[in-house]
Design a protein around this motif. Structure first.
Motif, PDB file in Angstrom:
ATOM      1  N   PHE A   1       6.201 -22.152  -7.035  1.00 26.13           N
ATOM      2  CA  PHE A   1       5.354 -21.373  -6.124  1.00 26.13           C
ATOM      3  C   PHE A   1       4.666 -22.312  -5.151  1.00 26.13           C
ATOM      4  O   PHE A   1       4.380 -23.454  -5.485  1.00 26.13           O
ATOM      5  CB  PHE A   1       4.267 -20.627  -6.904  1.00 26.13           C
ATOM      6  CG  PHE A   1       4.808 -19.589  -7.836  1.00 26.13           C
ATOM      7  CD1 PHE A   1       5.334 -18.404  -7.353  1.00 26.13           C
ATOM      8  CD2 PHE A   1       4.789 -19.791  -9.208  1.00 26.13           C
ATOM      9  CE1 PHE A   1       5.822 -17.443  -8.212  1.00 26.13           C
ATOM     10  CE2 PHE A   1       5.272 -18.826 -10.069  1.00 26.13           C
ATOM     11  CZ  PHE A   1       5.793 -17.652  -9.575  1.00 26.13           C
TER      12      PHE A   1
ATOM     13  N   PRO B   1       1.082 -20.653 -24.319  1.00 28.14           N
ATOM     14  CA  PRO B   1      -0.309 -20.674 -23.866  1.00 28.14           C
ATOM     15  C   PRO B   1      -0.491 -19.897 -22.563  1.00 28.14           C
ATOM     16  O   PRO B   1       0.465 -19.712 -21.806  1.00 28.14           O
ATOM     17  CB  PRO B   1      -0.604 -22.163 -23.662  1.00 28.14           C
ATOM     18  CG  PRO B   1       0.723 -22.846 -23.651  1.00 28.14           C
ATOM     19  CD  PRO B   1       1.666 -21.997 -24.408  1.00 28.14           C
ATOM     20  N   THR B   2      -1.690 -19.466 -22.318  1.00 29.06           N
ATOM     21  CA  THR B   2      -1.964 -18.665 -21.123  1.00 29.06           C
ATOM     22  C   THR B   2      -1.643 -19.456 -19.852  1.00 29.06           C
ATOM     23  O   THR B   2      -1.877 -20.652 -19.784  1.00 29.06           O
ATOM     24  CB  THR B   2      -3.428 -18.177 -21.129  1.00 29.06           C
ATOM     25  OG1 THR B   2      -3.663 -17.513 -19.908  1.00 29.06           O
ATOM     26  CG2 THR B   2      -4.410 -19.332 -21.240  1.00 29.06           C
TER      27      THR B   2
ATOM     28  N   GLY C   1       3.710 -19.268 -17.822  1.00 25.50           N
ATOM     29  CA  GLY C   1       4.843 -18.755 -17.044  1.00 25.50           C
ATOM     30  C   GLY C   1       5.628 -17.664 -17.745  1.00 25.50           C
ATOM     31  O   GLY C   1       6.770 -17.400 -17.406  1.00 25.50           O
TER      32      GLY C   1
HETATM   33  N1  LIG Z   1       2.896 -15.601  -6.900  1.00 29.21           N
HETATM   34  C1  LIG Z   1       2.403 -16.756  -7.365  1.00 29.21           C
HETATM   35  N2  LIG Z   1       1.961 -17.695  -6.513  1.00 29.21           N
HETATM   36  C2  LIG Z   1       1.461 -18.855  -6.968  1.00 29.21           C
HETATM   37  N3  LIG Z   1       1.362 -19.196  -8.266  1.00 29.21           N
HETATM   38  C3  LIG Z   1       1.791 -18.296  -9.172  1.00 29.21           C
HETATM   39  C4  LIG Z   1       2.328 -17.020  -8.776  1.00 29.21           C
HETATM   40  N4  LIG Z   1       2.657 -16.329  -9.895  1.00 29.21           N
HETATM   41  C5  LIG Z   1       2.342 -17.133 -10.929  1.00 29.21           C
HETATM   42  N5  LIG Z   1       1.820 -18.308 -10.501  1.00 29.21           N
HETATM   43  C6  LIG Z   1       1.408 -19.426 -11.356  1.00 29.21           C
HETATM   44  O1  LIG Z   1       2.417 -19.634 -12.288  1.00 29.21           O
HETATM   45  C7  LIG Z   1       1.870 -19.872 -13.562  1.00 29.21           C
HETATM   46  C8  LIG Z   1       2.468 -18.907 -14.562  1.00 29.21           C
HETATM   47  O2  LIG Z   1       1.978 -17.604 -14.329  1.00 29.21           O
HETATM   48  P1  LIG Z   1       2.314 -16.405 -15.304  1.00 29.21           P
HETATM   49  O3  LIG Z   1       1.670 -15.186 -14.756  1.00 29.21           O
HETATM   50  O4  LIG Z   1       3.776 -16.343 -15.502  1.00 29.21           O
HETATM   51  O5  LIG Z   1       1.578 -16.871 -16.635  1.00 29.21           O
HETATM   52  P2  LIG Z   1       1.569 -16.177 -18.068  1.00 29.21           P
HETATM   53  O6  LIG Z   1       2.260 -17.093 -19.004  1.00 29.21           O
HETATM   54  O7  LIG Z   1       2.080 -14.792 -17.962  1.00 29.21           O
HETATM   55  O8  LIG Z   1       0.025 -16.167 -18.418  1.00 29.21           O
HETATM   56  P3  LIG Z   1      -0.807 -15.089 -19.270  1.00 29.21           P
HETATM   57  O9  LIG Z   1      -0.441 -15.288 -20.677  1.00 29.21           O
HETATM   58  O10 LIG Z   1      -2.223 -15.468 -19.014  1.00 29.21           O
HETATM   59  O11 LIG Z   1      -0.437 -13.750 -18.745  1.00 29.21           O
HETATM   60  C9  LIG Z   1       0.375 -19.747 -13.440  1.00 29.21           C
HETATM   61  O12 LIG Z   1      -0.178 -21.042 -13.437  1.00 29.21           O
HETATM   62  C10 LIG Z   1       0.166 -19.087 -12.127  1.00 29.21           C
HETATM   63  O13 LIG Z   1      -0.989 -19.609 -11.506  1.00 29.21           O
END
Ligand SMILES: Nc1ncnc2c1ncn2[C@@H]1O[C@H](COP(=O)(O)OP(=O)(O)OP(=O)(O)O)[C@@H](O)[C@H]1O
Ligand SMILES: [Mg+2]
Lengths: 270, 268
Positions: A14, A44-45, A48
């Motif tokens: 991204f 972890p949160t 991705g």
């Molecule tokens: N559209 C975007 N633009 C920029 N960065 C993004 C975008 N989508 C996700 N990210 C980044 O990518 C990483 C992964 O995001 P993602 O939403 O997949 O996390 P997750 O594992 O689902 O977290 P959670 O468990 O908190 O839901 C994060 O650090 C987020 O900031």
């Protein structure tokens, strides 16, 4: 047989918020879900998980790598998949019932039969009699259950579920988990189930995939859950094998969770 | 509590009219500002005489055709302006190229004081209701347009993705996601746009017409009949309040799905 969903060397980069630089959320992820398999993804949160699910749904094109659905490269939206989003996804201007019928309506199904089916589904998720409420008149957990009915009414072969039950209380959650397992065992859908909760992951799945902390997340461990089926999610948690698996996976995860937390904090403060 | 408030509000209104009466009635107070006792009444009118004018209007029925014309103009301007704003707002919201292309023109058109168009509309559409409707439309259009445009831009991406995953085609997204979302923004600007339609109608009438409440005011002004001017203003104000009430009622019915802050049923 080709896997139902397979991600091959998927990388998602991204543009960083500040405008300069990039952030590689996931890097070279290989993940295959066999037809009829129930796979949970924990990590972890911010690592991705949702990103990977969006890729599997065809909503997000990976920066590189390939997505195949039953052996065919995915182009555009994954029409065989149902997606339950982590964030609020109901249409606020539609009542609960109208939200559940939406998919059938888009497919051109007749209103009366769609309505009858939707009422059946609302009952299955424990919301009989709430059909005429609007989303804002429902609790967070109720909205999640409407989303579940909304997805399942279309009978998709592949279920993509992003922390579907984290807003529910323990009792409702276990009811819904059992309901999901029952549904799944009836016609063996392929499921990618994302959760924060390791116990939930183990009690539901055939396989648990652990992701590393970001950036450049990748799977760091895969654990086959050889617990017998059919399962009852509350009872299975008490078996010695469950506890053993839990210990093993948690041990592998712990370091990543701490790393992930520290990194998220550094990114926001720095 | 609510009744007490009503009481005080009514009292305040009475006080304002009372003060007005005392200050303008000739020979009631010793002259302070003007040496001629009729001066105050000449400039500010007299509430009692104003009420007589209003009573005569309604008793003779003379006012009704004028009110009816103003109402028609307001309603037409509102409906046409809203539909145009909705259509063009949706279109530009969904086609980034067109919106980038037209952006400076839209900004310019919105910045222009549109009242100056009134004479042009009179040339184009004559002295009947359509020139007033046109003026109202130019006022309503931009309010609705900007709201719809904003509404389209701010559709929740998750709701959109969800509808897509549920199998919605592009047209279905437009019909079932963008349109409802945009309409809710139109309704949120309902009070302003109805008000603007009303302003367009009255200003148009004032600038040139043969009917309508704005016309009545204009005629009275020409004859230095200040009481009739005030009577017209009061009728317009009450009329605007009634419109506003009607809008609130419509809003309540149309936006049932909207969350209201602290919405609970009081226990009786
Ligand atoms: N559209 C975007 N633009 C920029 N960065 C993004 C975008 N989508 C996700 N990210 C980044 O990518 C990483 C992964 O995001 P993602 O939403 O997949 O996390 P997750 O594992 O689902 O977290 P959670 O468990 O908190 O839901 C994060 O650090 C987020 O900031
Ligand atoms: Mg997520």
């Amino acid at each position: 047989m080709d896997p139902a969903v397979s991600l091959e060397k998927v990388t998602c980069t991204f543009a960083a918020k500040s405008g300069e630089g990039h952030y590689t959320a996931v890097k070279d992820v290989d993940l295959a879900i066999a037809g009829g398999e129930f796979v949970s993804v924990v990590g972890p949160t911010g690592c991705g998980k949702s990103t990977l699910l969006n890729v599997a749904a065809g909503l997000l094109r990976p920066s590189s790598g390939a997505v195949k659905i039953h052996g065919e490269p995915l182009a555009g939206i994954n029409r065989r998949a149902g997606y339950m989003f982590q964030a609020e996804s109901l249409m606020p201007w539609r009542s609960a019932l109208a939200n559940v019928t939406a998919g059938l309506e888009f497919r051109g199904e007749e209103a009366a039969s769609a309505r009858a089916k939707a009422e059946g589904w609302l009952e299955r998720v424990g919301l009989a009699g709430f059909g005429d409420r609007y989303p804002h008149q429902l609790s967070g957990g109720m909205r999640k259950r409407v989303s579940l009915a909304q997805m399942l009414i279309l009978d998709p072969q592949i279920l993509l579920m992003d922390e579907p039950f984290s807003a529910l209380d323990v009792q409702t959650r276990q009811l819904m988990e059992n309901e999901l397992l029952e549904l799944w065992s009836a016609d063996r859908k392929s499921v990618i189930f994302i959760t924060h909760d390791l116990e939930e992951a183990i009690s539901l799945s055939d396989r648990v995939v652990v992701l590393s902390a970001g950036p450049a997340t990748r799977p760091i461990g895969e654990y086959v859950i050889d617990l017998p089926r059919p399962r009852d999610v509350s009872e299975i948690r008490l078996t010695p094998r469950f506890i053993e698996l839990h210990d093993r996976i948690w041990h592998a995860m712990k370091g990543e969770v701490l790393k992930g937390y520290a990194q998220t904090r550094n990114r926001t403060s720095g | 509590m609510k009744r007490r408030l009503w009481f005080w509000q009514a009292l305040l209104l009475a006080a304002i009219f009372g003060l007005w009466h005392v200050a303008t009635a000739p020979d009631l107070l010793p002259p302070i500002v003007w040496d001629n006792p009729d001066r105050a009444a000449f400039f500010f009118g007299e509430p009692l005489k104003m009420f007589v004018v209003i009573r005569d209007w309604f008793v003779s029925g003379e006012i009704y055709p004028h009110l009816w014309v103003t109402l028609q103009e307001t309603a037409l301007a509102f409906v046409i302006g809203s539909l145009l704003g909705l259509a063009i707002g949706l279109w530009l919201g969904l086609t980034p190229f067109a919106s980038m292309l037209l952006d400076p023109y839209i900004k310019a058109a919105n910045a222009m004081p549109r009242v100056v168009l009134a004479p042009i509309f009179m040339v184009w559409f004559g002295l009947g209701i359509w020139s007033k409707v046109a003026l109202g439309v130019t006022l309503v259009f931009f309010i609705v347009f900007f709201n719809v445009y904003q509404g389209v831009k701010e559709v929740s991406p998750v709701v959109l993705s969800n509808a897509t995953m549920l199998g919605a085609s592009r047209r279905q997204l437009l019909r079932h996601v963008y349109l409802p979302s945009a309409t809710s923004w139109v309704f949120s600007s309902l009070h302003t746009s109805v008000g603007m339609a009303f302003v367009g109608a009255v200003v148009g009438e004032y600038l040139g017409s043969a009917r309508g409440v704005g016309y009545l005011i204009h005629m009275a002004e020409g004859a230095f009949d200040i009481n009739t001017v005030f009577a017209g203003i009061l009728v317009l104000t009450v009329f605007a309040l009634v419109l506003d009430f009607a809008v609130s009622a419509a809003e309540k019915r149309l936006l049932v799905w909207r969350p209201v802050q602290g919405e609970t049923e009081p226990q009786l």
